[in-house]
Design an enzyme around this catalytic site. Structure first.
Site, PDB file in Angstrom:
ATOM      1  N   GLY A  82       0.811  -1.227   0.000  1.00  0.00           N
ATOM      2  CA  GLY A  82       0.000   0.000   0.000  1.00  0.00           C
ATOM      3  C   GLY A  82       0.832   1.258   0.000  1.00  0.00           C
ATOM      4  O   GLY A  82       0.464   2.265   0.608  1.00  0.00           O
ATOM      5  N   GLY A  86       2.365   2.534  -3.022  1.00  0.00           N
ATOM      6  CA  GLY A  86       2.520   3.121  -4.358  1.00  0.00           C
ATOM      7  C   GLY A  86       3.603   2.470  -5.191  1.00  0.00           C
ATOM      8  O   GLY A  86       3.921   2.938  -6.280  1.00  0.00           O
ATOM      9  N   LEU A  87       4.179   1.361  -4.693  1.00  0.00           N
ATOM     10  CA  LEU A  87       5.256   0.708  -5.452  1.00  0.00           C
ATOM     11  C   LEU A  87       4.773  -0.535  -6.203  1.00  0.00           C
ATOM     12  O   LEU A  87       5.581  -1.334  -6.673  1.00  0.00           O
ATOM     13  CB  LEU A  87       6.412   0.339  -4.510  1.00  0.00           C
ATOM     14  CG  LEU A  87       7.092   1.516  -3.815  1.00  0.00           C
ATOM     15  CD1 LEU A  87       8.191   1.017  -2.890  1.00  0.00           C
ATOM     16  CD2 LEU A  87       7.668   2.505  -4.827  1.00  0.00           C
ATOM     17  N   SER A 101       2.766  -3.139  -5.089  1.00  0.00           N
ATOM     18  CA  SER A 101       2.778  -4.428  -4.374  1.00  0.00           C
ATOM     19  C   SER A 101       1.602  -5.304  -4.810  1.00  0.00           C
ATOM     20  O   SER A 101       1.755  -6.522  -4.958  1.00  0.00           O
ATOM     21  CB  SER A 101       2.737  -4.205  -2.858  1.00  0.00           C
ATOM     22  OG  SER A 101       1.570  -3.490  -2.495  1.00  0.00           O
ATOM     23  N   ALA A 154       2.326  -6.797  -8.251  1.00  0.00           N
ATOM     24  CA  ALA A 154       3.395  -7.809  -8.202  1.00  0.00           C
ATOM     25  C   ALA A 154       2.873  -9.138  -7.631  1.00  0.00           C
ATOM     26  O   ALA A 154       3.169 -10.202  -8.182  1.00  0.00           O
ATOM     27  CB  ALA A 154       4.573  -7.294  -7.386  1.00  0.00           C
ATOM     28  N   ASP A 167       0.396  -0.908 -13.937  1.00  0.00           N
ATOM     29  CA  ASP A 167       1.171  -1.639 -12.926  1.00  0.00           C
ATOM     30  C   ASP A 167       1.324  -3.112 -13.313  1.00  0.00           C
ATOM     31  O   ASP A 167       2.416  -3.684 -13.211  1.00  0.00           O
ATOM     32  CB  ASP A 167       0.480  -1.558 -11.557  1.00  0.00           C
ATOM     33  CG  ASP A 167       0.401  -0.141 -11.008  1.00  0.00           C
ATOM     34  OD1 ASP A 167       0.522   0.815 -11.792  1.00  0.00           O
ATOM     35  OD2 ASP A 167       0.213   0.005  -9.784  1.00  0.00           O
TER      36      ASP A 167
HETATM   37  C1  MEV Z   1      -1.486   3.681  -9.059  1.00  0.00           C
HETATM   38  O1  MEV Z   1      -0.250   2.968  -8.964  1.00  0.00           O
HETATM   39  C2  MEV Z   1      -1.499   4.548 -10.292  1.00  0.00           C
HETATM   40  C3  MEV Z   1      -2.809   5.274 -10.594  1.00  0.00           C
HETATM   41  O2  MEV Z   1      -2.605   5.943 -11.840  1.00  0.00           O
HETATM   42  C4  MEV Z   1      -3.981   4.307 -10.711  1.00  0.00           C
HETATM   43  C5  MEV Z   1      -3.871   3.386 -11.923  1.00  0.00           C
HETATM   44  O3  MEV Z   1      -3.170   3.690 -12.890  1.00  0.00           O
HETATM   45  O4  MEV Z   1      -4.558   2.349 -11.874  1.00  0.00           O
HETATM   46  C6  MEV Z   1      -3.128   6.295  -9.535  1.00  0.00           C
END
Ligand code: MEV
Length: 304
Positions: A89, A91-92, A94, A97, A138
């Site tokens: 949780g 922003g990397l 997780s 992955a 992601d």
């Molecule tokens: C979250 O890592 C990135 C956002 O742009 C959401 C997404 O792209 O799904 C905030």
């Protein structure tokens, strides 16, 4: 037993804007989640969060992967054990992955013959199912590795400089932050629309800069991108303190990475300055992580 792993990621440019079809540049980093799997009598999932069966509350991503894959293959039971270098949780990436590494492990164990494209696509579907909203960024980068431009899926040149991440230690909900930006955009379309498309333009310009290895210019655009993310309400005092600490100690540039609100910032740093920037982030109240971008996406690491 099979062990599969998948990397976390940082955004150089474009988070939030990518949700509206704008371009983003994202890079896999050398922090990995490993999923160890073997067939069993029932479903058992074990991680730092606890030991469960199918449990959407505690293990939402792994549970959703198993349920989704049961639609096209027979998975009676499986023992899954997860360990990870990626803070949850923050922003990397997780969740992407663990999702991608789990799909790869089940793909291997149950011989589903999914290609990398299939794994990325299924991973995106799982993220949408769990979070309600997710761009494919992601899950795509965690599958393919390297640096890439989304939604074009263009592979970019390897970044030959250091990445210093600063973790605020504050949990943030991607879903909540994406909804906040959506509400702001609905209230002020003439203001927020152009901000998001400017972020997309930064990514477009950034593409050539990445391919030319022009880190000084990439850093300047990261700083601008941070200001634009701040303007749509996804920064925080803690994130901005770490961003300014990194810039003032010699980073090429620094910004939020991922959804914001808490979680992590990222700085692009010349190899000679890595320690100084990491120390400045720590002194400003963050936890620094020194890492690199990686070309390795999802991998089968061993099968014994
Ligand atoms: C979250 O890592 C990135 C956002 O742009 C959401 C997404 O792209 O799904 C905030």
């Amino acid at each position: 037993m099979v062990t599969c792993s998948a990397p976390g990621k940082i955004y150089l440019f474009g988070e939030h804007a990518v949700v509206y079809g704008e371009s983003a540049i994202c890079c896999a980093v050398d922090l990995r989640t490993r999923v160890h799997g073997q067939p069993g009598e029932s479903v058992k999932i074990e991680s730092v969060l606890g030991k469960t069966g199918i449990d959407p509350g505690i293990h939402p991503y792994v549970s959703a992967v198993i349920e989704c894959m049961r639609e096209f293959t027979s998975i009676k039971g499986v023992n899954i054990k997860i360990d990870s270098d990626i803070p949850v949780g923050s922003g990397l990436g997780s969740s992407a992955a663990v999702t991608i590494a789990t799909i790869a492990a089940l793909n291997y164990l149950f011989d589903c013959k999914l290609t990398l494209e299939d794994i990325a696509k299924l991973g995106h579907e799982v993220e949408i199912q769990v979070q309600g909203v997710a761009s494919p960024t992601d899950t795509y980068i965690s599958t393919m590795g390297g640096a890439g431009m989304i939604p074009q899926r263009t592979k970019l040149k390897h970044l030959d400089c250091e990445i210093v991440i600063g973790n605020t230690g504050m949990f943030s909900s991607t879903k909540e932050l994406v909804v906040n930006v959506a509400n702001l955009r609905e209230s002020y379309p003439q203001v927020i629309g152009p901000i998001l498309s400017t972020i997309g333009s930064i990514s477009e310009i950034g593409k050539e800069l990445v391919n030319n290895g022009d880190y000084a210019s990439i850093g300047k655009l990261m700083n601008i991108n941070h200001g634009l993310l701040d303007s749509v309400g996804v920064s925080s005092i803690e994130l901005s303190s770490l961003v300014y600490a990194a810039r003032n100690s010699g980073a090429f540039g620094a910004k939020i990475t991922g959804a914001g609100g808490g979680g992590c910032m990222v700085a692009l740093v010349d190899k000679a300055k890595t320690g100084t920037v990491a120390d400045a982030i720590n002194a400003a109240g963050g936890s620094s992580i020194i890492t690199n971008t990686t070309e390795h996406g999802v991998l089968v690491e061993s099968d014994q």
